[in-house]
Write a protein that holds these residues in place. Structure first.
Motif, short mmCIF file in Angstrom:
data_model
loop_
_atom_site.label_atom_id
_atom_site.label_comp_id
_atom_site.label_asym_id
_atom_site.label_seq_id
_atom_site.Cartn_x
_atom_site.Cartn_y
_atom_site.Cartn_z
N ILE B 30 11.74 19.57 10.88
CA ILE B 30 11.73 18.19 10.36
C ILE B 30 12.71 18.06 9.19
O ILE B 30 13.50 17.12 9.14
CB ILE B 30 10.30 17.77 9.95
N ILE B 33 16.23 18.09 10.48
CA ILE B 33 16.60 16.80 11.10
C ILE B 33 16.94 15.77 10.03
O ILE B 33 17.95 15.07 10.12
CB ILE B 33 15.47 16.31 12.04
N VAL B 34 16.10 15.69 8.99
CA VAL B 34 16.34 14.72 7.92
C VAL B 34 17.68 15.01 7.23
O VAL B 34 18.50 14.11 7.04
CB VAL B 34 15.17 14.73 6.90
N HIS B 36 20.22 16.79 8.33
CA HIS B 36 21.34 16.62 9.25
C HIS B 36 21.70 15.14 9.39
O HIS B 36 22.87 14.77 9.34
CB HIS B 36 20.98 17.21 10.61
N GLN B 37 20.66 14.31 9.52
CA GLN B 37 20.91 12.88 9.66
C GLN B 37 21.59 12.32 8.41
O GLN B 37 22.49 11.49 8.50
CB GLN B 37 19.60 12.15 9.93
N ARG B 38 21.17 12.80 7.25
CA ARG B 38 21.79 12.35 6.00
C ARG B 38 23.26 12.74 5.95
O ARG B 38 24.11 11.99 5.48
CB ARG B 38 21.05 12.95 4.81
N VAL B 40 25.19 13.28 8.58
CA VAL B 40 25.92 12.44 9.55
C VAL B 40 26.16 11.05 8.96
O VAL B 40 27.25 10.48 9.09
CB VAL B 40 25.13 12.35 10.89
N MET B 41 25.13 10.52 8.28
CA MET B 41 25.27 9.20 7.66
C MET B 41 26.36 9.19 6.60
O MET B 41 27.15 8.26 6.50
CB MET B 41 23.94 8.79 7.03
#
Lengths: 234, 274
Positions: B30, B33-34, B36-38, B40-41
């Motif tokens: 989890i 994922i958080v 990684h998403q940050r 990518v953003m």
């Protein structure tokens, strides 16, 4: 010993009523996703009754209850995934796996001997739901990159499911290999992630995120001064 | 079965270790994922910022070009039309009535000549702003006209061929395409030292294509993008901003034979011009 049993009982009550609380929360719900709320609400209600009456009827028709419990749990979680996954192809894949699981459950019910818990179906259920979670995250990264992932309610639903399934996975797999004393000793620990999952579900039903950052940023066109012609003046 | 043979203590240990391991693994997943998403953003925001910068450069280039065009117009009117009209005014001064008839006729003739020149000059300025051929007969005729003029100079062989232009583009779209072609031709004439320019047009599906070939020095897409991001290459930036208005794209490449360069303009074909 008495003190420990009291704590275990307390945990058991908290768990049961955390399931029940999900249903009346529907009334207070501010979330826009009605179908998701209804699924969570009925999930709570169903599992409250199952847990509440599980001990009474569990002894006589234990295997049926175990099968129904696992099957219903899988179906409710799958419904949640079907609601939060937008892409049709991925949803079809989820449906195919669901059909496979249901067929497996029926087959397992007829060929297996009664045990403490149905470890194998629970193991398969966990693996399938982890796969659905993977599909959800894969879809998420393809389309939603404008906001932080934790601002999406669906993320917390998946986190709840993953924590619940992940933490109880080993216990469920090994439950039939341990003694009854050990089983009863460790069983209550699985309540903690389950309660946490219910709390997360409750938070979603109540309408998390409580303040939508996107709505806050967009001002109405009428709020911008001197943009529109004043019709009364003409 | 390993677990059946193992002692209960061992099973408890495996159970404890497995459960802790699974919880740690799930939480780590989890968190990953958080994070990684940050990441990518953050990367997407960076790209968006770069695009905004690029947009700003293009806008500045377009404004600068507009200002240059205005300055050129002002200079044409002030330096050419102004003196011509002033000279005509000199010929037609108050003393003209006191002069003899022959001188009067001579002065009027001269003034008329100058006014004719001025009319021609104003017409040229007006034509440079909006070519009449384009307005009246469309893109095909305007480009044909342009290429004939270039060919007529004798220094370069310019030809064009329209394969499918039964349905004209909208008037404003035609003007944009014409300006882009003008800019490209201008660049080719200025920098390429080529011996020929050939333009072809065609339609494929719902796309309109124009391709210019030349055998001189040219640029490829990477050079174009580099120039677009730099402070030089005002004309190329102007091409990009014009094409962006009509959702068009441009591609610069060298032919496989390495003997000539190709510039391809692609834009969505719209409904027939009425």
């Amino acid at each position: 010993m008495v003190k420990i049993q009291t704590i275990e009982k307390l945990f058991s009550y908290i768990l049961e009523y955390s399931y029940l609380a999900l249903f009346p929360l529907l009334i207070l719900s501010k979330s826009r996703n009605k179908s998701l709320n209804i699924v969570i609400g009925f999930y709570g209600l169903t599992f409250f009754f199952l847990l509440h009456y599980f001990n009474d009827i569990g002894r006589s028709i234990g295997q049926i209850i175990q099968t129904i419990y696992t099957l219903l749990e899988f179906c409710f979680f799958t419904l949640i995934f079907l609601i939060i996954i937008q892409k049709k192809n991925v949803r079809n894949l989820v449906i195919i796996f669901t059909v496979i699981f249901i067929a497996f459950q029926f087959l397992y019910y007829f060929i297996s001997e009664p045990q403490k818990i149905d470890s194998i179906p629970i193991g398969v259920e966990t693996i399938f739901l982890f796969f659905f979670a993977f599909l959800y995250f894969q879809q998420f990264f393809k389309h939603n990159l404008s906001k932080n992932i934790y601002e999406y309610p669906s993320f917390w639903l998946v986190v709840g499911i993953l924590l619940y399934l992940g933490s109880a996975f080993f216990f469920n797999i090994l439950a039939n290999e341990i003694t009854k004393q050990q089983f009863l000793k460790y069983w209550h620990y699985t309540y903690i992630p389950e309660i946490l999952k219910n709390l997360l579900f409750g938070m979603i039903v109540l309408g998390y995120p409580f303040k939508d950052p996107e709505v806050k940023q967009i001002s109405k066109p009428t709020d911008i001064p001197n943009l529109d012609m004043d019709m009364d003046m003409i | 079965m390993f677990f059946l043979q193992a002692s209960t203590n061992k099973v408890s240990f495996v159970l404890f270790l497995g459960t802790v391991g699974m919880v740690v693994l799930t939480v780590a997943l989890i968190i990953f994922i958080v994070l990684h998403q940050r990441r990518v953003m953050k990367f997407n925001r960076k790209i968006q910022k770069m695009e905004e910068e690029q947009q700003k450069i293009l806008l500045n280039a377009s404004i600068r070009l507009q200002e240059e065009e205005r300055q050129r117009l002002a200079a044409d009117l002030h330096d050419d039309a102004g003196p011509l009209l002033a000279t005509a005014r000199l010929y037609l001064n108050e003393n003209l009535v006191n002069q003899d008839k022959a001188t009067q006729l001579q002065s009027i003739f001269q003034a008329r000549q100058i006014i004719d020149d001025t009319i021609q000059l104003v017409r040229n300025i007006s034509h440079s702003l909006m070519p009449p051929t384009l307005k009246n007969f469309g893109l095909e005729s305007a480009i044909n006209d342009l290429f004939q003029k270039i060919s007529g100079s004798g220094t370069i062989n310019a030809s064009c061929r329209f394969h499918d232009y039964k349905d004209r583009l909208k008037e404003e779209k035609e003007l944009i395409v014409f300006r882009v072609v003008q800019e490209l031709i201008n660049n080719i004439l200025k920098h390429s030292s080529s011996s020929f320019i050939h333009l072809t047009q065609n339609v494929h599906g719902d796309k309109f294509y124009l391709r210019i070939h030349h055998d001189g020095r040219g640029i490829v897409q990477a050079d174009f993008e580099k120039l677009n991001k730099s402070n030089v290459g005002l004309g190329l930036k102007n091409i990009t901003s014009r094409l962006r208005v009509v959702q068009g794209t441009i591609n610069f490449e060298k032919d496989i034979s390495q003997t000539y360069y190709k510039v391809t303009i692609e834009l969505p074909k719209d409904e027939a011009f009425e």
